[in-house]
Design a protein around this motif. Sequence first.
Motif, PDB file in Angstrom:
ATOM      1  N   ASN A  28       0.834  -1.194   0.000  1.00  0.00           N
ATOM      2  CA  ASN A  28       0.000   0.000   0.000  1.00  0.00           C
ATOM      3  C   ASN A  28       0.870   1.245   0.000  1.00  0.00           C
ATOM      4  OD1 ASN A  28      -1.802   2.162   0.746  1.00  0.00           O
ATOM      5  ND2 ASN A  28      -3.205   0.614   1.571  1.00  0.00           N
ATOM      6  N   LEU A  30       0.386   3.890   1.331  1.00  0.00           N
ATOM      7  CA  LEU A  30       0.333   4.513   2.659  1.00  0.00           C
ATOM      8  C   LEU A  30       1.400   3.958   3.597  1.00  0.00           C
ATOM      9  CD1 LEU A  30      -3.548   4.608   3.307  1.00  0.00           C
ATOM     10  CD2 LEU A  30      -2.080   6.415   2.378  1.00  0.00           C
ATOM     11  N   LYS A  43      -8.546  -1.843  11.051  1.00  0.00           N
ATOM     12  CA  LYS A  43      -9.366  -0.708  11.476  1.00  0.00           C
ATOM     13  C   LYS A  43      -9.862  -0.880  12.902  1.00  0.00           C
ATOM     14  CE  LYS A  43     -13.959  -2.387  10.118  1.00  0.00           C
ATOM     15  NZ  LYS A  43     -15.202  -2.060   9.404  1.00  0.00           N
ATOM     16  N   ARG A  71      -0.666   7.545   9.909  1.00  0.00           N
ATOM     17  CA  ARG A  71      -1.586   6.529   9.403  1.00  0.00           C
ATOM     18  C   ARG A  71      -2.324   5.928  10.592  1.00  0.00           C
ATOM     19  NH1 ARG A  71       0.083   1.169   5.821  1.00  0.00           N
ATOM     20  NH2 ARG A  71      -2.037   0.634   5.091  1.00  0.00           N
ATOM     21  N   ASN A  75      -6.751   2.238   5.659  1.00  0.00           N
ATOM     22  CA  ASN A  75      -7.130   3.149   4.580  1.00  0.00           C
ATOM     23  C   ASN A  75      -7.480   4.535   5.135  1.00  0.00           C
ATOM     24  OD1 ASN A  75      -7.728   3.601   1.760  1.00  0.00           O
ATOM     25  ND2 ASN A  75      -9.898   3.640   2.307  1.00  0.00           N
ATOM     26  N   GLU A  76      -6.807   4.942   6.207  1.00  0.00           N
ATOM     27  CA  GLU A  76      -7.155   6.211   6.837  1.00  0.00           C
ATOM     28  C   GLU A  76      -5.908   6.918   7.353  1.00  0.00           C
ATOM     29  OE1 GLU A  76     -10.376   8.106  10.022  1.00  0.00           O
ATOM     30  OE2 GLU A  76     -10.298   5.936   9.679  1.00  0.00           O
ATOM     31  N   SER A 392     -12.690  12.204   1.565  1.00  0.00           N
ATOM     32  CA  SER A 392     -11.975  11.341   0.618  1.00  0.00           C
ATOM     33  C   SER A 392     -12.038  11.980  -0.764  1.00  0.00           C
ATOM     34  CB  SER A 392     -12.572   9.937   0.575  1.00  0.00           C
ATOM     35  OG  SER A 392     -13.888   9.963   0.060  1.00  0.00           O
ATOM     36  N   ASP A 396      -6.169   9.747  -7.059  1.00  0.00           N
ATOM     37  CA  ASP A 396      -4.935   9.842  -6.288  1.00  0.00           C
ATOM     38  C   ASP A 396      -4.547  11.307  -6.099  1.00  0.00           C
ATOM     39  OD1 ASP A 396      -4.959   7.130  -6.438  1.00  0.00           O
ATOM     40  OD2 ASP A 396      -3.171   6.931  -7.698  1.00  0.00           O
ATOM     41  N   ILE A 404      -1.468   9.867  -1.560  1.00  0.00           N
ATOM     42  CA  ILE A 404      -2.713   9.388  -0.944  1.00  0.00           C
ATOM     43  C   ILE A 404      -3.573   8.763  -2.046  1.00  0.00           C
ATOM     44  CG2 ILE A 404      -4.750  10.030   0.398  1.00  0.00           C
ATOM     45  CD1 ILE A 404      -2.099  10.429   1.891  1.00  0.00           C
ATOM     46  N   THR A 408      -8.909   6.961  -0.146  1.00  0.00           N
ATOM     47  CA  THR A 408      -8.365   6.958   1.208  1.00  0.00           C
ATOM     48  C   THR A 408      -9.118   7.985   2.067  1.00  0.00           C
ATOM     49  OG1 THR A 408      -6.163   6.355   0.408  1.00  0.00           O
ATOM     50  CG2 THR A 408      -6.299   7.322   2.612  1.00  0.00           C
ATOM     51  N   VAL A 410      -9.181  10.686   4.765  1.00  0.00           N
ATOM     52  CA  VAL A 410      -8.260  11.613   5.420  1.00  0.00           C
ATOM     53  C   VAL A 410      -9.072  12.528   6.334  1.00  0.00           C
ATOM     54  CG1 VAL A 410      -6.570  11.553   3.561  1.00  0.00           C
ATOM     55  CG2 VAL A 410      -8.381  13.279   3.526  1.00  0.00           C
TER      56      VAL A 410
END
Length: 524
Positions: A28, A30, A43, A71, A75-76, A392, A396, A404, A408, A410
Amino acid sequence: MTGSIFDQAVVFLVYILYHLIYRPLYANPLRKLPGPKLFAITKWRLALADYHGVRTQAIHTLHQKHGTAVRIGPNEVSFSSLSALKTIYGAGSGFERTGFYRMFDVYGRQNLFTFAGVKKHAERKKLLAHAYSKSAILSPNGIAKPLIEKNVNNYLELLDRQKGVAEETFQSLHWFSLDSITGFLYGPQHGGTYALTGNEPHRKLLGDIIDPTRRMLSWYAVHMTGYTKWLYTRTGAMEKLVTSLGLLPMQKPATYTGIRAHALQSWTEFEASVVDNPPDLSIVEKLWRHSKSSKGSRLDSLDMASEAADHLLAGIDTTSDTLMFTIWALSRQENRKYQQKLIEEVHGIPDSDCNDFGNPTVEVADKLPYLDAVIKETLRLYAPLPASEPRSLPVDTTIDGYVIPAGTVVGMSPYTLHRNSEVFPEPLKFKPERWLGECGDCTEMKKWFWAFSSGGRMCIGLHLAMAEMTTLLAAIYRRYSTSEYRGQTGASPGITSRFEVFYDETLPKEHECWINFERLTQTD
């Protein structure tokens, strides 16, 4: 047979290693962001912090350790820099609200708060922006000014009439904000409440809002959405079984049930009695007028009812909690010097600038510099919505040098922004003077002040909330001084029914907020 079981175990192990280890930590983009590996893998590590009501504090601690980009999930990502603030929340950024906000849909319809896309949000906001503008809120010909001034007087009369009841400020300030927002939205005839003057059914509307189990229901709704929906849609024998087993995170009626029922009834009564040309004052009248005159896409009855109901929900806790923390902060022994300065400021208001009730008018209260500094400092330390605001982007992008990927999540938090010690020296101390230039660069502090969000999604009710708070506080401290109840000295009021437990982190928390109101003499 043994080989088959072994093969299945190997496949399962490979699957786990790929999805929980290799993919989030090595495949990933990230992976280049700092942060604990456990947060990156699953998560549920952040969900655990949610469960205990400490999500925002946990993320803040991660920022203190790892820097301005962390991070916090597979995914956050959480950010805490001004550059990221502009990139994510600035006008025209393209970032949209995530599915998290759909839990605030009302009657199955989206509203200003839950629209993800910029276009739909902008169209709906355009209908309402003027009604919430500062000029409209302060106008003597509008609905807000006389309503707020009447409710301020009702609060002071409650203090005189039932001092012991009003002194539990968590409850009594909720009555004030409820009466103010319902009157503004629906007008006095079709939904305006009278909790301050003793209407018990109206007071009971707040029951499911202040219930501490509301927070647990929010957790289930966010992290176990399908399961929660299933639980609350059971009927008959299955409903009795679910209830008897204690599976419901909050007993029925669930959160907002009373408020949403009142909001729908208010709208229905308005729609049934509306005349051809109602005065363009309340929010429901403004929405109704648009629905009749619009040549494009029109709002139907449930759209309008949903919009008004959402504003009702948003206008209760936020205002009352801020007022409570302001009064509490000023009542603490170490802060009485700030209270005295405020008392001196409001006592300097000439009688000619007061209304028929003898209290400062909305316009006068709006212009008091020290009161403004006190409220700003309260909002800095005790922002009523301290948690991250998730966004989100469908493509990209790059934020603060980090790639990011599309989709994703944020976010940024006022809690962390407001505790930057380089901008706010001694960030955990209540110091109204910092907003008057005595503790640093005011211009820089204002850039970091984020209690009402920013950009196109900035809180639409900002000016209404500020008018309610400034007018009530000016009136209170023109008539009273305040101090802590002896039994609550050294403890912070705690908000335990919201999505996150919130209190002054330097003190243990209490579930109530008792304040002594002592009548000032003319020589004080």
